[in-house]
Design a protein around this motif. Structure first.
Motif, PDB file in Angstrom:
ATOM      1  N   SER A  58     -11.601  -6.622  -6.487  1.00 15.74           N
ATOM      2  CA  SER A  58     -10.968  -5.395  -6.959  1.00 15.74           C
ATOM      3  C   SER A  58     -10.642  -4.464  -5.801  1.00 15.74           C
ATOM      4  CB  SER A  58     -11.857  -4.688  -7.984  1.00 15.74           C
ATOM      5  OG  SER A  58     -13.086  -4.322  -7.401  1.00 15.74           O
ATOM      6  N   LEU A  83      -7.504  -5.798  -4.197  1.00 15.02           N
ATOM      7  CA  LEU A  83      -6.342  -5.518  -5.031  1.00 15.02           C
ATOM      8  C   LEU A  83      -5.899  -4.069  -4.885  1.00 15.02           C
ATOM      9  CD1 LEU A  83      -4.376  -6.549  -7.209  1.00 15.02           C
ATOM     10  CD2 LEU A  83      -6.029  -5.767  -8.904  1.00 15.02           C
ATOM     11  N   ILE A  84      -6.843  -3.157  -4.885  1.00 19.56           N
ATOM     12  CA  ILE A  84      -6.505  -1.740  -4.722  1.00 19.56           C
ATOM     13  C   ILE A  84      -5.888  -1.491  -3.350  1.00 19.56           C
ATOM     14  CG2 ILE A  84      -7.517   0.565  -4.489  1.00 19.56           C
ATOM     15  CD1 ILE A  84      -9.449  -0.241  -6.742  1.00 19.56           C
ATOM     16  N   ALA A 140      -4.282  -3.671  -1.529  1.00 19.97           N
ATOM     17  CA  ALA A 140      -2.950  -4.285  -1.515  1.00 19.97           C
ATOM     18  C   ALA A 140      -1.937  -3.433  -2.268  1.00 19.97           C
ATOM     19  CB  ALA A 140      -3.015  -5.690  -2.113  1.00 19.97           C
ATOM     20  N   ILE A 141      -2.346  -2.858  -3.378  1.00 18.29           N
ATOM     21  CA  ILE A 141      -1.437  -2.035  -4.170  1.00 18.29           C
ATOM     22  C   ILE A 141      -1.067  -0.763  -3.422  1.00 18.29           C
ATOM     23  CG2 ILE A 141      -1.333  -0.598  -6.253  1.00 18.29           C
ATOM     24  CD1 ILE A 141      -2.823  -2.840  -7.704  1.00 18.29           C
ATOM     25  N   MET A 142      -1.965  -0.256  -2.588  1.00 16.39           N
ATOM     26  CA  MET A 142      -1.691   0.984  -1.867  1.00 16.39           C
ATOM     27  C   MET A 142      -1.063   0.749  -0.491  1.00 16.39           C
ATOM     28  SD  MET A 142      -5.177   2.964  -2.878  1.00 16.39           S
ATOM     29  CE  MET A 142      -4.785   4.529  -2.153  1.00 16.39           C
ATOM     30  N   ILE A 152       0.514  -2.141   0.973  1.00 23.11           N
ATOM     31  CA  ILE A 152       1.782  -2.879   1.094  1.00 23.11           C
ATOM     32  C   ILE A 152       2.989  -1.980   0.809  1.00 23.11           C
ATOM     33  CG2 ILE A 152       3.155  -4.764   0.108  1.00 23.11           C
ATOM     34  CD1 ILE A 152       0.511  -6.353  -0.073  1.00 23.11           C
ATOM     35  N   PRO A 153       2.992  -1.200  -0.278  1.00 21.36           N
ATOM     36  CA  PRO A 153       4.140  -0.295  -0.476  1.00 21.36           C
ATOM     37  C   PRO A 153       4.266   0.771   0.612  1.00 21.36           C
ATOM     38  CG  PRO A 153       2.967  -0.582  -2.528  1.00 21.36           C
ATOM     39  CD  PRO A 153       2.128  -1.208  -1.460  1.00 21.36           C
ATOM     40  N   TYR A 188       5.907  -0.922   3.564  1.00 20.80           N
ATOM     41  CA  TYR A 188       7.296  -1.248   3.243  1.00 20.80           C
ATOM     42  C   TYR A 188       8.161   0.012   3.261  1.00 20.80           C
ATOM     43  CZ  TYR A 188      11.379  -3.218   0.990  1.00 20.80           C
ATOM     44  OH  TYR A 188      12.663  -3.616   0.715  1.00 20.80           O
TER      45      TYR A 188
END
Length: 81
Positions: free
Chosen positions: A15, A18-19, A21-23, A25-26, A29
């Motif tokens: 978890s 995942l958190i 990666a969600i924060m 990577i964007p 980018y």
């Protein structure tokens, strides 16, 4: 006791990844895209920091930041009182 803490870390690792990666990577980018001239998500040429220079030299941006601070600071003070 040490085995319990390792088990806890292993169970929470997916978890946390995942958190992150969600924060992250964007975020990267967005920074990457800000270095290019984009027209409706079609990459143009590399412009480097010119986009940031354009934003920081705009009076509209500074006026909107001042307005935001004039609303935010009093509301924070009032919420603390």
């Amino acid at each position: 006791m040490k085995k319990k803490s390792i088990t806890g870390l292993l169970l929470s690792a997916p978890s946390m990844l995942l958190i992150i990666a969600i924060m992250v990577i964007p975020l990267f980018y967005t920074v990457y895209c800000s270095l290019f001239n984009l027209d409706y998500l079609q990459f143009g040429g590399f412009v480097g920091l010119k986009n940031y220079q354009k934003i920081l030299s705009s009076t509209v941006v500074w006026k909107s930041l001042l307005t935001t601070m004039m609303i935010t600071i009093p509301s924070m003070i009032l919420s603390l009182v």
